[in-house]
Write an enzyme that holds these catalytic residues in place. Structure first.
Site, short mmCIF file in Angstrom:
data_model
loop_
_atom_site.label_atom_id
_atom_site.label_comp_id
_atom_site.label_asym_id
_atom_site.label_seq_id
_atom_site.Cartn_x
_atom_site.Cartn_y
_atom_site.Cartn_z
N VAL A 39 0.84 -1.21 0.00
CA VAL A 39 0.00 0.00 0.00
C VAL A 39 0.87 1.26 0.00
CG1 VAL A 39 -1.73 1.34 1.26
CG2 VAL A 39 -1.90 -1.16 1.18
N THR B 261 -5.97 -0.07 7.31
CA THR B 261 -7.38 -0.36 7.58
C THR B 261 -7.62 -0.39 9.09
OG1 THR B 261 -7.41 -1.70 5.57
CG2 THR B 261 -9.27 -1.93 7.06
N GLU C 92 -7.61 2.34 0.88
CA GLU C 92 -7.06 1.86 -0.39
C GLU C 92 -7.90 0.67 -0.85
OE1 GLU C 92 -5.69 -1.28 -0.51
OE2 GLU C 92 -5.71 -1.68 1.65
N PHE C 93 -7.95 0.49 -2.17
CA PHE C 93 -8.69 -0.63 -2.75
C PHE C 93 -7.78 -1.33 -3.75
CE2 PHE C 93 -11.69 2.82 -1.77
CZ PHE C 93 -12.51 2.20 -0.85
N GLU D 98 -3.41 -7.46 -4.58
CA GLU D 98 -2.02 -7.87 -4.45
C GLU D 98 -1.43 -8.20 -5.82
OE1 GLU D 98 0.73 -11.34 -2.45
OE2 GLU D 98 -1.44 -11.41 -2.24
N LYS E 221 -14.57 1.04 3.43
CA LYS E 221 -13.52 0.03 3.29
C LYS E 221 -13.99 -1.33 3.79
CE LYS E 221 -9.38 -1.85 3.01
NZ LYS E 221 -8.74 -2.17 1.73
N ASN F 108 -14.96 -4.75 1.35
CA ASN F 108 -14.29 -6.04 1.44
C ASN F 108 -15.21 -7.15 1.94
OD1 ASN F 108 -11.88 -5.30 0.32
ND2 ASN F 108 -10.77 -5.12 2.23
N ASN G 92 -16.54 -14.98 -9.60
CA ASN G 92 -17.46 -16.08 -9.32
C ASN G 92 -16.77 -17.45 -9.38
OD1 ASN G 92 -16.96 -16.29 -12.04
ND2 ASN G 92 -19.05 -15.88 -12.71
N PRO H 233 -15.09 -20.56 -7.88
CA PRO H 233 -15.01 -21.22 -6.57
C PRO H 233 -13.58 -21.39 -6.07
CG PRO H 233 -16.56 -22.36 -7.98
CD PRO H 233 -15.84 -21.38 -8.85
N SER H 234 -13.46 -21.52 -4.77
CA SER H 234 -12.16 -21.68 -4.13
C SER H 234 -12.36 -22.48 -2.85
CB SER H 234 -11.56 -20.31 -3.82
OG SER H 234 -12.36 -19.64 -2.85
N GLY I 127 -9.29 -15.67 1.46
CA GLY I 127 -8.10 -15.57 2.29
C GLY I 127 -7.33 -14.31 1.97
N CYS J 241 -6.52 -9.15 3.52
CA CYS J 241 -7.62 -8.24 3.86
C CYS J 241 -8.95 -8.89 4.23
CB CYS J 241 -7.85 -7.27 2.69
SG CYS J 241 -6.41 -6.22 2.33
N ASP K 299 -10.89 -8.13 7.69
CA ASP K 299 -11.85 -7.03 7.55
C ASP K 299 -13.27 -7.48 7.86
OD1 ASP K 299 -9.61 -5.68 6.80
OD2 ASP K 299 -10.31 -5.08 4.81
#
Length: 387
Positions: free
Chosen positions: A11, A118, A141-142, A145, A196, A200, A242, A244-245, A249, A252, A256
């Site tokens: 950041v 944050t 910030e938005f 990574e 913020k 998130n 969209n 899947p995972s 993780g 943030c 958040d």
């Protein structure tokens, strides 16, 4: 204009690099290794875009080993230090931000202080009152990574937690480094802090939604990919974010969402609590599904959050790994970013070929061409291979 930045993470450093094109900038970080890299014209963070930009553009910044040296005569001071979530206190650890604020005020600085770290909703206002210093405001910030430089140059929006003149002046500084014509929103710092955390948490909710859709599909033996495509073609929903995972993780989203839930302590809620709980439920479901396949020697392909990432911290696959290990199943990890021989008592295998040979099931949060030769061994919920 003289600007100081406290914190040389993705950041603070990405913003410093761009601002230094127009202004004199000093950077301070507690990690002396980072300051040495910066003064040798190298990036202290793993980001190809930033390294390329530094190499091809003239910059006007120096790194300091002393915080007082960095902030001396600065007109604007940006605080971008880490604020990890503390499970014991059920809140962000804002100690680095508070310490920075106290040092700045003790130095008799008259600078405008912008918090980029944050923080909980209401934090900035509490600090202004507690420290009796009015010129502090929050600006979120938005950034994603690995592409933080690009996101700073092409922001979706610029949010400034101040409606005063100093806030508007900082908004113009951020517009100066933009390639696009991002809308600038001026509001109170508490409102900016909420923007913020809610932003998130919404992203986490979207991930959790498609993950639960995937869990339903697995349980009912129907095709997740077809369902997602049919759902996402509705323009109100959109065909993005969209995939899947194993769960959300990274730096943030986990912290958040938990912080926002903590802020809801006295406010009735269902959805915010569900977002936090859904991530744990998803990991439980995926782990149970993997165990139902009766694997003997499981391989973990990368501990990073996603492809092209160097972030191991809080990656969802580690949650899967811990659950499987608790059942006594042998685990071998392939992770080039780790130099050690073991990670939480699991073997690190440096040889990818050997790794693929000795594991009968390979778990990958995000698929990769490295695994094309052993597709039949790979367990992943990465259906679209887009990140």
């Amino acid at each position: 204009m003289k600007i100081a930045c406290i914190g040389a993470g993705y950041v603070g450093f990405s913003l410093s690099v761009l601002l230094s094109k127009y202004h004199s900038l000093k950077i301070y970080d507690v990690d002396s290794k980072k300051t040495k890299l910066i003064n040798n014209n190298l990036s202290p963070i793993q980001d190809k875009e930033i390294s390329k930009y530094i190499k091809n553009n003239k910059t006007n910044y120096i790194a300091c080993d002393s915080l007082n040296e960095a902030i001396f005569n600065a007109e604007y001071i940006i605080i971008a230090t880490p604020t990890d979530y503390n499970e014991k206190t059920n809140a962000f650890d804002t100690s680095s931000v508070i310490q920075s604020l106290k040092t700045i005020i003790r130095s008799k600085s008259k600078a405008n202080i912008i918090i980029k770290s944050t923080v909980p909703v209401g934090f900035t206002e509490r600090m202004k009152q507690k420290l009796k210093y009015k010129k502090i405001f929050f600006s979120p910030e938005f950034l994603r990574e690995g592409i933080s430089l690009s996101d700073n140059m092409n922001p979706s929006r610029i949010v400034i937690g101040s409606t005063m003149q100093e806030g508007k002046k900082f908004g113009k500084l951020l517009q100066q480094i933009c390639k696009n014509k991002a809308q600038v929103l001026y509001m109170s710092s508490s409102e900016a802090e909420a923007v913020k955390l809610f932003s998130n948490s919404f992203l986490a909710m979207r991930i959790a939604f498609f993950n639960e859709l995937d869990s339903f599909s697995i349980a009912n033996n129907i095709e997740t990919k077809k369902i997602i495509k049919g759902v996402s073609l509705d323009h109100r929903i959109g065909d993005y974010y969209n995939n899947p995972s194993f769960g959300y993780g990274g730096y943030c989203l986990p912290k958040d969402t938990k912080q926002l839930l903590s802020n809801y302590e006295k406010v009735p809620n269902n959805i915010i609590r569900a977002i936090v709980d859904a991530n744990r439920t998803r990991k439980d479901f995926v782990s149970d599904h993997i165990l139902s396949l009766k694997p003997k020697n499981i391989g973990i392909y990368r501990l990073t959050m996603k492809n092209k990432s160097s972030n191991i911290k809080s990656s969802a696959i580690q949650g899967i790994m811990k659950r499987i290990k608790s059942k006594g199943i042998k685990i071998t990890i392939y992770e080039p970013l780790i130099n050690a021989k073991k990670f939480f008592n699991s073997k690190i295998e440096k040889d990818l070929k050997k790794f693929k040979q000795e594991c009968d099931l390979i778990i990958a949060n995000r698929n990769h061409r490295d695994l094309n030769s052993v597709k039949e061994k790979v367990y992943t919920r990465d259906l679209f291979r887009i990140n």
